[in-house]
Design an enzyme around this catalytic site. Sequence first.
Site, PDB file in Angstrom:
ATOM      1  N   ASP A 242       0.871  -1.187   0.000  1.00 33.71           N
ATOM      2  CA  ASP A 242       0.000   0.000   0.000  1.00 33.71           C
ATOM      3  C   ASP A 242       0.904   1.231   0.000  1.00 33.71           C
ATOM      4  O   ASP A 242       1.581   1.487   0.996  1.00 33.71           O
ATOM      5  CB  ASP A 242      -0.899  -0.040   1.245  1.00 33.71           C
ATOM      6  CG  ASP A 242      -1.560   1.299   1.529  1.00 33.71           C
ATOM      7  OD1 ASP A 242      -1.791   2.069   0.589  1.00 33.71           O
ATOM      8  OD2 ASP A 242      -1.840   1.564   2.727  1.00 33.71           O
ATOM      9  N   VAL A 243       0.932   1.951  -1.124  1.00 34.54           N
ATOM     10  CA  VAL A 243       1.796   3.129  -1.220  1.00 34.54           C
ATOM     11  C   VAL A 243       0.933   4.385  -1.119  1.00 34.54           C
ATOM     12  O   VAL A 243       0.225   4.746  -2.060  1.00 34.54           O
ATOM     13  CB  VAL A 243       2.596   3.149  -2.538  1.00 34.54           C
ATOM     14  CG1 VAL A 243       3.674   4.223  -2.456  1.00 34.54           C
ATOM     15  CG2 VAL A 243       3.211   1.797  -2.839  1.00 34.54           C
ATOM     16  N   GLY A 244       0.957   5.030   0.025  1.00 33.35           N
ATOM     17  CA  GLY A 244       0.241   6.286   0.234  1.00 33.35           C
ATOM     18  C   GLY A 244       1.145   7.465  -0.079  1.00 33.35           C
ATOM     19  O   GLY A 244       2.277   7.295  -0.540  1.00 33.35           O
TER      20      GLY A 244
ATOM     21  N   ARG B 167       3.785   7.151   3.284  1.00 37.30           N
ATOM     22  CA  ARG B 167       4.543   5.933   3.579  1.00 37.30           C
ATOM     23  C   ARG B 167       4.136   4.784   2.671  1.00 37.30           C
ATOM     24  O   ARG B 167       2.991   4.716   2.213  1.00 37.30           O
ATOM     25  CB  ARG B 167       4.314   5.496   5.032  1.00 37.30           C
ATOM     26  CG  ARG B 167       4.835   6.479   6.070  1.00 37.30           C
ATOM     27  CD  ARG B 167       4.696   5.912   7.478  1.00 37.30           C
ATOM     28  NE  ARG B 167       3.309   5.545   7.759  1.00 37.30           N
ATOM     29  CZ  ARG B 167       2.929   4.782   8.772  1.00 37.30           C
ATOM     30  NH1 ARG B 167       3.825   4.296   9.611  1.00 37.30           N
ATOM     31  NH2 ARG B 167       1.658   4.506   8.958  1.00 37.30           N
TER      32      ARG B 167
ATOM     33  N   LYS C  58       3.502   0.859   2.949  1.00 34.55           N
ATOM     34  CA  LYS C  58       3.281  -0.216   3.917  1.00 34.55           C
ATOM     35  C   LYS C  58       3.275  -1.544   3.153  1.00 34.55           C
ATOM     36  O   LYS C  58       2.707  -1.609   2.061  1.00 34.55           O
ATOM     37  CB  LYS C  58       1.917  -0.050   4.623  1.00 34.55           C
ATOM     38  CG  LYS C  58       1.881   0.980   5.744  1.00 34.55           C
ATOM     39  CD  LYS C  58       1.818   2.423   5.295  1.00 34.55           C
ATOM     40  CE  LYS C  58       0.556   2.802   4.573  1.00 34.55           C
ATOM     41  NZ  LYS C  58       0.593   4.219   4.085  1.00 34.55           N
TER      42      LYS C  58
ATOM     43  N   ASP D 243      -6.669   3.167  -3.150  1.00 34.61           N
ATOM     44  CA  ASP D 243      -6.573   2.868  -1.709  1.00 34.61           C
ATOM     45  C   ASP D 243      -7.955   2.922  -1.063  1.00 34.61           C
ATOM     46  O   ASP D 243      -8.285   2.103  -0.202  1.00 34.61           O
ATOM     47  CB  ASP D 243      -5.591   3.825  -1.000  1.00 34.61           C
ATOM     48  CG  ASP D 243      -5.936   5.302  -1.152  1.00 34.61           C
ATOM     49  OD1 ASP D 243      -6.653   5.670  -2.109  1.00 34.61           O
ATOM     50  OD2 ASP D 243      -5.478   6.098  -0.310  1.00 34.61           O
ATOM     51  N   ARG D 244      -8.773   3.854  -1.516  1.00 36.26           N
ATOM     52  CA  ARG D 244     -10.136   3.975  -0.969  1.00 36.26           C
ATOM     53  C   ARG D 244     -10.963   2.757  -1.351  1.00 36.26           C
ATOM     54  O   ARG D 244     -11.681   2.181  -0.527  1.00 36.26           O
ATOM     55  CB  ARG D 244     -10.788   5.256  -1.506  1.00 36.26           C
ATOM     56  CG  ARG D 244     -10.010   6.522  -1.183  1.00 36.26           C
ATOM     57  CD  ARG D 244     -10.600   7.746  -1.878  1.00 36.26           C
ATOM     58  NE  ARG D 244     -11.971   8.007  -1.436  1.00 36.26           N
ATOM     59  CZ  ARG D 244     -12.795   8.889  -2.032  1.00 36.26           C
ATOM     60  NH1 ARG D 244     -12.375   9.571  -3.082  1.00 36.26           N
ATOM     61  NH2 ARG D 244     -14.017   9.065  -1.579  1.00 36.26           N
TER      62      ARG D 244
ATOM     63  N   THR E  59      -2.221  28.347  21.659  1.00 42.58           N
ATOM     64  CA  THR E  59      -2.244  28.188  20.200  1.00 42.58           C
ATOM     65  C   THR E  59      -2.009  26.738  19.783  1.00 42.58           C
ATOM     66  O   THR E  59      -2.691  26.216  18.896  1.00 42.58           O
ATOM     67  CB  THR E  59      -1.175  29.105  19.563  1.00 42.58           C
ATOM     68  OG1 THR E  59      -1.306  30.417  20.121  1.00 42.58           O
ATOM     69  CG2 THR E  59      -1.352  29.196  18.062  1.00 42.58           C
TER      70      THR E  59
HETATM   71  N1  LIG Z   1       4.722   5.907  13.388  1.00 41.88           N
HETATM   72  C1  LIG Z   1       4.260   6.739  12.446  1.00 41.88           C
HETATM   73  N2  LIG Z   1       4.993   6.990  11.375  1.00 41.88           N
HETATM   74  C2  LIG Z   1       4.534   7.799  10.431  1.00 41.88           C
HETATM   75  N3  LIG Z   1       3.390   8.441  10.441  1.00 41.88           N
HETATM   76  C3  LIG Z   1       2.624   8.243  11.485  1.00 41.88           C
HETATM   77  C4  LIG Z   1       2.999   7.386  12.527  1.00 41.88           C
HETATM   78  N4  LIG Z   1       2.017   7.360  13.373  1.00 41.88           N
HETATM   79  C5  LIG Z   1       1.089   8.151  12.892  1.00 41.88           C
HETATM   80  N5  LIG Z   1       1.438   8.737  11.783  1.00 41.88           N
HETATM   81  C6  LIG Z   1       0.619   9.671  11.029  1.00 41.88           C
HETATM   82  O1  LIG Z   1       0.056   8.960   9.953  1.00 41.88           O
HETATM   83  C7  LIG Z   1       0.117   9.714   8.749  1.00 41.88           C
HETATM   84  C8  LIG Z   1       0.535   8.817   7.648  1.00 41.88           C
HETATM   85  O2  LIG Z   1      -0.336   7.720   7.636  1.00 41.88           O
HETATM   86  P1  LIG Z   1      -0.280   6.707   6.449  1.00 41.88           P
HETATM   87  O3  LIG Z   1      -1.482   5.839   6.624  1.00 41.88           O
HETATM   88  O4  LIG Z   1       1.046   6.078   6.330  1.00 41.88           O
HETATM   89  O5  LIG Z   1      -0.520   7.724   5.243  1.00 41.88           O
HETATM   90  P2  LIG Z   1      -0.494   7.462   3.694  1.00 41.88           P
HETATM   91  O6  LIG Z   1      -1.252   6.177   3.472  1.00 41.88           O
HETATM   92  O7  LIG Z   1      -1.187   8.654   3.138  1.00 41.88           O
HETATM   93  O8  LIG Z   1       0.936   7.360   3.274  1.00 41.88           O
HETATM   94  C9  LIG Z   1       1.115  10.816   8.954  1.00 41.88           C
HETATM   95  O9  LIG Z   1       0.556  12.009   8.480  1.00 41.88           O
HETATM   96  C10 LIG Z   1       1.321  10.878  10.462  1.00 41.88           C
HETATM   97  O10 LIG Z   1       0.648  11.990  10.996  1.00 41.88           O
HETATM   98  C1  LIG Z   2      -7.628  10.935  -1.549  1.00 43.52           C
HETATM   99  C2  LIG Z   2      -6.209  10.407  -1.673  1.00 43.52           C
HETATM  100  C3  LIG Z   2      -5.258  11.548  -1.950  1.00 43.52           C
HETATM  101  C4  LIG Z   2      -5.821   9.764  -0.325  1.00 43.52           C
HETATM  102  O1  LIG Z   2      -4.428   9.549  -0.286  1.00 43.52           O
HETATM  103  P1  LIG Z   2      -3.629   9.123   1.041  1.00 43.52           P
HETATM  104  O2  LIG Z   2      -4.080   9.957   2.184  1.00 43.52           O
HETATM  105  O3  LIG Z   2      -3.964   7.665   1.285  1.00 43.52           O
HETATM  106  O4  LIG Z   2      -2.180   9.267   0.726  1.00 43.52           O
HETATM  107  C5  LIG Z   2      -6.125   9.311  -2.782  1.00 43.52           C
HETATM  108  O5  LIG Z   2      -7.069   8.319  -2.540  1.00 43.52           O
HETATM  109  C6  LIG Z   2      -6.316   9.879  -4.172  1.00 43.52           C
HETATM  110  O6  LIG Z   2      -5.422  10.433  -4.748  1.00 43.52           O
HETATM  111  N1  LIG Z   2      -7.546   9.712  -4.737  1.00 43.52           N
HETATM  112  C7  LIG Z   2      -7.882  10.086  -6.105  1.00 43.52           C
HETATM  113  C8  LIG Z   2      -9.074  10.993  -6.153  1.00 43.52           C
HETATM  114  C9  LIG Z   2     -10.361  10.399  -5.667  1.00 43.52           C
HETATM  115  O7  LIG Z   2     -10.366   9.388  -4.933  1.00 43.52           O
HETATM  116  O8  LIG Z   2     -11.423  10.949  -6.016  1.00 43.52           O
HETATM  117  K   LIG Z   3      -3.491   5.239   2.223  1.00 42.24           K
END
Ligand SMILES: Nc1ncnc2c1ncn2[C@@H]1O[C@H](COP(=O)(O)OP(=O)(O)O)[C@@H](O)[C@H]1O
Ligand SMILES: CC(C)(COP(=O)(O)O)[C@@H](O)C(=O)NCCC(=O)O
Ligand SMILES: [K+]
Length: 260
Positions: free
Chosen positions: A7-9, A12, A14, A105-106, A183
């Site tokens: 899973d490439v977000g 990160r 995973k 991913d969704r 803040t």
């Molecule tokens: N141990 C961790 N390492 C990295 N990010 C973390 C961690 N715990 C929580 N986070 C939070 O999770 C978010 C990233 O989640 P992740 O599901 O990996 O995102 P994506 O799928 O978009 O890459 C970061 O914005 C951060 O705030």
């Molecule tokens: C909404 C997202 C940016 C989420 O990305 P993530 O937070 O998992 O990195 C991703 O699912 C995306 O680029 N979606 C394409 C547009 C859509 O779902 O309508």
């Molecule tokens: K994701």
Amino acid sequence: MTFLAIDVGNTRLKWALYDAPRPGATLLAHGAEFLDHIDRLAEGRWAQLPQPQHMLGCVVAGDAVRRRVHEQLEIWDLTPSWVVSSAQEAGLVNGYDHPSRLGPDRWVAMIGARHHVLARGPARPLVVAMVGTAVTVECVDAQGRFMGGLILPGHGIMLRALESGTAGLHVPTGEVRRFPTNTSDALTSGGTYAIAGAVERMVQHVSLHCGAEPACLMTGGAGWKMAPSMTRPFELVDNLIFDGLLEIAAHRLGPPQAKP
Ligand SMILES: Nc1ncnc2c1ncn2[C@@H]1O[C@H](COP(=O)(O)OP(=O)(O)O)[C@@H](O)[C@H]1O
Ligand SMILES: CC(C)(COP(=O)(O)O)[C@@H](O)C(=O)NCCC(=O)O
Ligand SMILES: [K+]
């Protein structure tokens, strides 16, 4: 028949290695890397893994990142395969105007969530909140149709937007408070309750539209931070995307072949 799920977000990568491409498979190894560090996977964690027989992933971080992942996968004799959101898959129907434009991913997380619920009881509507770089909040009806979803900025993006758009908001992370008096706490609480409020709104819309309380699932790297601030119980599931990838792989490969 080992199976590698990826899973490439936008923050990160995973990954998880299972002993088979089917739901309930045994997890053999897993990890997560910030995107800056993925170019060392092949000589790092992946070097110690047995050769995966199948791989399926989802990527929303763009083609350049996908190519970098392909380079790492070259240590194995493997054809990389990435989910593209489609009109239907693994029992779900996609209600998006343009199904292929839905973030994979969704789509994969919804498939994991639907099967998670079906494995535990009768079909019911579903709200899936995924808290990563961005936050997404999806609705799946009791028949398994994705009705629509919200996209909003995650914690980090909200804070960076406020920092760059104002003169006076440069402070360390604070605590979530009902009535913040500094803040840092005001920013952290504002972001958290913005997400909680959007999710609550979706739950209300689903309850009204479907006439039934939805099952509420939460996933994503920052899900654990959100869980205590929700207005109602959300089941925190670590790996909905991996669950979804296992479902899709099992549906695509068909029942296991008996050994001759
Ligand atoms: N141990 C961790 N390492 C990295 N990010 C973390 C961690 N715990 C929580 N986070 C939070 O999770 C978010 C990233 O989640 P992740 O599901 O990996 O995102 P994506 O799928 O978009 O890459 C970061 O914005 C951060 O705030
Ligand atoms: C909404 C997202 C940016 C989420 O990305 P993530 O937070 O998992 O990195 C991703 O699912 C995306 O680029 N979606 C394409 C547009 C859509 O779902 O309508
Ligand atoms: K994701």
